[in-house]
Scaffold this motif. Structure first.
Motif, PDB file in Angstrom:
ATOM      1  N   VAL A   1       0.839  -1.201   0.000  1.00 24.09           N
ATOM      2  CA  VAL A   1       0.000   0.000   0.000  1.00 24.09           C
ATOM      3  C   VAL A   1       0.875   1.251   0.000  1.00 24.09           C
ATOM      4  N   PHE A   2       1.948   1.222   0.775  1.00 25.52           N
ATOM      5  CA  PHE A   2       2.891   2.341   0.800  1.00 25.52           C
ATOM      6  C   PHE A   2       3.497   2.563  -0.584  1.00 25.52           C
ATOM      7  N   ARG A   3       3.855   1.459  -1.277  1.00 27.08           N
ATOM      8  CA  ARG A   3       4.404   1.588  -2.635  1.00 27.08           C
ATOM      9  C   ARG A   3       3.409   2.245  -3.578  1.00 27.08           C
ATOM     10  N   VAL A   4       2.149   1.789  -3.547  1.00 28.98           N
ATOM     11  CA  VAL A   4       1.138   2.319  -4.455  1.00 28.98           C
ATOM     12  C   VAL A   4       0.882   3.799  -4.180  1.00 28.98           C
ATOM     13  N   LEU A   5       0.723   4.152  -2.905  1.00 27.81           N
ATOM     14  CA  LEU A   5       0.454   5.548  -2.567  1.00 27.81           C
ATOM     15  C   LEU A   5       1.640   6.456  -2.900  1.00 27.81           C
ATOM     16  N   SER A   6       2.846   5.964  -2.679  1.00 26.87           N
ATOM     17  CA  SER A   6       4.030   6.808  -2.908  1.00 26.87           C
ATOM     18  C   SER A   6       4.295   7.034  -4.387  1.00 26.87           C
ATOM     19  N   THR A   7       3.864   6.101  -5.240  1.00 25.13           N
ATOM     20  CA  THR A   7       4.074   6.264  -6.682  1.00 25.13           C
ATOM     21  C   THR A   7       2.871   6.888  -7.375  1.00 25.13           C
ATOM     22  N   SER A   8       1.807   7.139  -6.617  1.00 21.23           N
ATOM     23  CA  SER A   8       0.586   7.694  -7.198  1.00 21.23           C
ATOM     24  C   SER A   8       0.793   9.154  -7.617  1.00 21.23           C
ATOM     25  N   SER A   9       0.114   9.531  -8.681  1.00 20.13           N
ATOM     26  CA  SER A   9       0.163  10.927  -9.124  1.00 20.13           C
ATOM     27  C   SER A   9      -0.924  11.763  -8.463  1.00 20.13           C
ATOM     28  N   GLN A  10      -1.734  11.125  -7.646  1.00 18.39           N
ATOM     29  CA  GLN A  10      -2.791  11.835  -6.932  1.00 18.39           C
ATOM     30  C   GLN A  10      -2.218  12.441  -5.658  1.00 18.39           C
ATOM     31  N   ALA A  11      -2.374  13.731  -5.505  1.00 18.94           N
ATOM     32  CA  ALA A  11      -1.830  14.417  -4.336  1.00 18.94           C
ATOM     33  C   ALA A  11      -2.644  14.082  -3.089  1.00 18.94           C
ATOM     34  N   LEU A  12      -1.942  13.953  -1.969  1.00 13.28           N
ATOM     35  CA  LEU A  12      -2.592  13.700  -0.690  1.00 13.28           C
ATOM     36  C   LEU A  12      -2.897  15.017   0.000  1.00 13.28           C
ATOM     37  N   GLN A  13      -3.981  15.016   0.757  1.00 10.38           N
ATOM     38  CA  GLN A  13      -4.310  16.197   1.547  1.00 10.38           C
ATOM     39  C   GLN A  13      -3.711  16.107   2.944  1.00 10.38           C
ATOM     40  N   HIS A  14      -3.626  14.866   3.462  1.00  9.44           N
ATOM     41  CA  HIS A  14      -3.081  14.624   4.795  1.00  9.44           C
ATOM     42  C   HIS A  14      -1.963  13.592   4.702  1.00  9.44           C
ATOM     43  N   ALA A  15      -1.212  13.475   5.769  1.00 10.67           N
ATOM     44  CA  ALA A  15      -0.128  12.501   5.816  1.00 10.67           C
ATOM     45  C   ALA A  15      -0.677  11.114   6.143  1.00 10.67           C
ATOM     46  N   VAL A  16       0.053  10.099   5.692  1.00 15.83           N
ATOM     47  CA  VAL A  16      -0.228   8.716   6.076  1.00 15.83           C
ATOM     48  C   VAL A  16       1.007   8.201   6.804  1.00 15.83           C
ATOM     49  N   VAL A  17       0.828   7.786   8.053  1.00 22.93           N
ATOM     50  CA  VAL A  17       1.925   7.253   8.860  1.00 22.93           C
ATOM     51  C   VAL A  17       1.791   5.736   8.907  1.00 22.93           C
ATOM     52  N   PHE A  18       2.839   5.045   8.469  1.00 23.95           N
ATOM     53  CA  PHE A  18       2.865   3.584   8.506  1.00 23.95           C
ATOM     54  C   PHE A  18       3.727   3.163   9.692  1.00 23.95           C
ATOM     55  N   LEU A  19       3.114   2.488  10.667  1.00 25.46           N
ATOM     56  CA  LEU A  19       3.828   2.020  11.850  1.00 25.46           C
ATOM     57  C   LEU A  19       4.021   0.515  11.763  1.00 25.46           C
TER      58      LEU A  19
END
Length: 768
Positions: A214-232
């Motif tokens: 999921v981190f890979r998909v979100l980090s390579t996405s061209s869609q801008a995030l409004q908030h941060a995503v923290v992966f613990l």
């Protein structure tokens, strides 16, 4: 003329009925073509009733087949969606990539906190994969990585209540945020550690693998995030939720978290169930409802889990109680037979399970990371939700207050209906009340007698040593207890129908006698087969194992008196069987393990003088102590009294120091006339475990310093035997000290349908 005809007809009918010759009925008189004798009308009514019953039976069967077909189509469509998702583009979750992560993590082996497998090998692998993903990431996003090594302490009411202390454990934390930064964040949590002796594929390596993808998909996405995503990626969940506490109470990123998703397991593979939400944030449930592609949720799981019936907990509790953050708790629930065993391997988790979990988590995280509600989540705290999915197609969710309104409306409708009946003329009211009370009584009697019947069968089977026969054969429980319950309910209603039939109970057969006889026959045959020992509870089948769990601890115990002299020293293998059958099935294979070596409680010692890893003594009533040679770990535990001082408020402060393996348990019992007033652990207020003693669970990562802590004892009355008894157990769950030749030899004797989880430990008791 008509009267004479009637008399003759009646006489002829009676004569025919008496002869039983099936004589034809007399013709109807003129002008009364629809008339028939009473018996004929009864036969006609019976035929009509049977016809209606058959029609209802066909309707019920058709509905059941329709629902089964619908469910099959849903499952097929979901599987096609899953397979279509696998192998998609870079913007899609790829289960094959997640499986690759999973296989690498589980190949490391069991990952207990403090072991090199957990603290070094797994951490390094996670950091390597995160670095590779960072290189491929879209420049729209900013990625930050931190390895946290927290130290802390807290008390919790889980398992009867105890206190936890951790030192230098490990968290790997990744933050994905817009290039310009973000004030608010959503947290995704998994744990990469495992219980001892288990590869922990489902619990919880697969969740960490899903999070990496999921981190890979979100980090390579061209869609801008409004908030941060923290992966613990936390490294000490199996140590009673320690790493999540270290993050949420100490990490600087924790203050920005407004909601979380916790990924857990209570089984191996299958569908991930939403079984906890909130507290009091309905918008989170709505977010899941709106975003999840393959929803699977049930508020019943939340009610059962939070009731305390299940002796388990997740990081959800820590984020909720110590971070005051709302969240969603998901867990794989299929095949709980092999949860926390050596069979929890990567090959048992289907790729489509990984794909559907990834699709759901990715969609929900995207939704939350772009939601306007996340920033002001505290404004939406207004009650809990009732939620459940419908055949996996969609989720129905509504506020619990709406459910309360519905319940009150139904109650009011019942009251109004009964009131209307009671307002009828007196003779009708009396009859109605009589019928109502009789119907209610019959229903309650049927339930009560059914429960008694099932309990009698269960108790008898337990007394003859055949309990858990259904464990490996689920149909046995249906054929034994299910048939007995249904037969008893039908029998009670049949009697009621014969003597006072007032309740609306529909039988889809003409006669209940055959139904009761059939059910009784099935129950009796199953009962005899169970009593004969036909159904063995456990299985070592590679395809579908159902093992018996056993804990083996090779322990050396040392007891000291008030002067520090050794008054007792023994060694043995302490055996705990984690189900109702005890050792009855194992004794034929290992004759030395029998009731002659049942462990006896040391009444003067806390928790009966045994090295409990967790305070579960109230859950496990049967344990055994087999004499064995002493153990000599190369890294022995050290425990000493550093200081003893009188405080200005007339209490005694005892300061201790302990050093040893990564897992230790500390036990305290105050003597008569003394109370434990405060200590340096948790929030400073001592928390008793169930039974009145005090239990402290301690663990550390690598390179931890000696553990120092103090307790204060308020002495109300001096006692010659001292004021407090303390004991410490050192558990060697990894490395060479975990093994002993005696322990290995005993493990080899256990049949293959068992899972003996074994380790070495030492136990020392002192009086002050």
């Amino acid at each position: 003329m008509e009267r004479g005809w009637e008399s003759a007809a009646v006489r002829r009918h009676r004569a025919g009925a008496g002869r039983g010759d099936g004589a034809a009925a007399a013709p109807a008189p003129a002008g009364r073509a629809g008339w028939a004798p009473p018996q004929a009308r009864a036969r006609r009514g019976g035929a009509a009733g049977a016809g209606r019953g058959l029609a209802e039976a066909r309707a019920v069967l058709a509905l059941a087949l329709y629902l089964l077909l619908l469910r099959a189509l849903v499952q097929l469509s979901l599987r096609r969606l899953v397979l279509r998702g696998a192998g998609g583009g870079a913007a899609d979750f790829d289960a094959r990539g997640a499986r690759d992560y999973l296989e690498h993590i589980t190949s490391i082996g069991p990952r207990t906190t403090g072991s090199s497998e957990n603290e070094i090998l797994t951490v390094n692998y996670l950091l390597e994969q995160i670095k590779l993903i960072e290189v491929q990431s879209n420049r729209l996003h900013k990625i930050s990585v931190d390895v946290q090594r927290p130290t802390g302490s807290f008390s919790i009411d889980f398992l009867g209540g105890f206190t936890s202390y951790y030192d230098n454990i490990t968290n790997v934390v990744v933050k994905l945020e817009p290039r310009g930064g973000a004030q608010h964040a959503v947290l995704a949590n998994c744990h990469f550690d495992s219980v001892a002796n288990s590869p922990g594929a489902s619990d919880d390596a697969v969740s960490c693998s899903v999070m990496l993808e999921v981190f890979r998909v979100l980090s390579t996405s061209s869609q801008a995030l409004q908030h941060a995503v923290v992966f613990l990626f936390n490294g000490a969940e199996e140590n009673v939720l320690q790493a999540s506490h270290g993050f949420i109470t100490q990490h600087p990123w924790a203050s920005s978290v407004r909601a979380f998703i916790n990924l857990e397991a209570a089984g191996v593979g299958g569908k991930e169930l939403v079984f906890q939400t909130g507290p009091e944030n309905p918008w989170l449930v709505q977010a899941y409802v709106s975003a999840a592609k393959h929803p699977f949720a049930s508020v019943v799981g939340q009610e059962v889990f939070q009731s305390g019936i299940i002796p388990s907990d997740t990081d959800f509790r820590i984020f909720r109680d110590f971070g005051n953050i709302p969240g969603i708790d998901l867990a794989f629930i299929e095949n709980g037979y092999i949860y926390h065993t050596k069979y929890d391997t990567a090959d048992r988790i289907l790729t489509d399970s990984i794909q559907r979990a990834g699709d759901n988590i990715l969609a929900v995280l995207k939704y939350l990371a772009t939601s306007d509600m996340l920033a002001s989540s505290s404004e939406y705290r207004h009650g809990n939700m009732v939620f459940f999915d419908v055949l996996g197609l969609f989720v129905i969710a509504y506020p619990s207050r709406v459910g309360s309104i519905i319940n009150y409306m139904v109650l009011m409708a019942v009251v109004l209906y009964l009131g209307k009946k009671l307002m009828q003329p007196k003779h009708k009211t009396v009859n109605y009340m009589k019928d109502f009370l009789c119907g209610l009584g019959i229903t309650l009697i049927s339930w009560f007698t059914t429960l008694v019947t099932v309990l009698i069968i269960a108790v008898f089977i337990s007394l003859i040593g055949q309990s858990l026969s259904w464990y490996n054969h689920f149909y046995v429980s249906v054929c034994l207890y299910g048939t007995a319950a249904v037969a008893k309910i039908i029998f009670v209603h049949t009697l009621a129908k014969r003597f006072y039939y007032v309740i609306s109970f529909i039988y889809l057969v003409r006669s209940t006698k055959k139904t009761i006889l059939t059910l009784t026959l099935v129950c009796t045959v199953t009962f005899l087969l169970v009593c004969s020992g036909t159904f063995f509870p456990y299985s070592s089948s590679p395809a579908n194992p159902k093992p018996k769990r056993v804990f083996l601890q090779h322990v050396t115990r040392t007891f000291h008196d008030l002067e520090g002299n050794i008054v007792k020293r023994d060694s043995g293998i302490w055996i705990n069987g984690f189900d109702y059958t005890g050792m009855s099935h194992i004794t034929p294979h290992i004759p030395e393990i029998n009731d002659t070596i049942r462990a006896h409680c040391e009444e003067s010692a806390p928790l009966c003088g045994f090295p409990w890893y967790l305070p579960v003594h109230f859950l496990i009533r049967k344990n055994w102590y087999l004499p064995a040679p002493e153990v000599s770990p190369r890294n022995p535990a050290h425990f000493r009294l550093v200081s003893k001082e009188q405080t200005p408020w007339d209490s005694i402060r005892l300061t201790f120091e302990a050093a040893g393996p990564s897992h230790m348990s500390f036990y305290i019992r105050t003597h008569k006339g003394s109370t434990l007033s405060q200590w340096s652990l948790g929030n400073g207020t001592p928390v008793t475990s169930k039974g009145g003693d005090y239990f402290v669970f301690y663990s550390h990562g690598l390179q931890a310093s000696a553990w120092q802590f103090w307790i204060e004892v308020q002495v109300l009355e001096e006692q010659p035997e001292g004021v407090v008894t303390v004991a410490i157990a050192a558990h060697y769950l990894s490395g060479e000290d975990k093994k002993s030749s005696t322990l290995d030899a005993l493990k080899e004797k256990f049949p293959d349908w068992t899972f003996p989880s074994a380790w070495v430990c030492t136990y020392s008791l002192f009086v002050f």
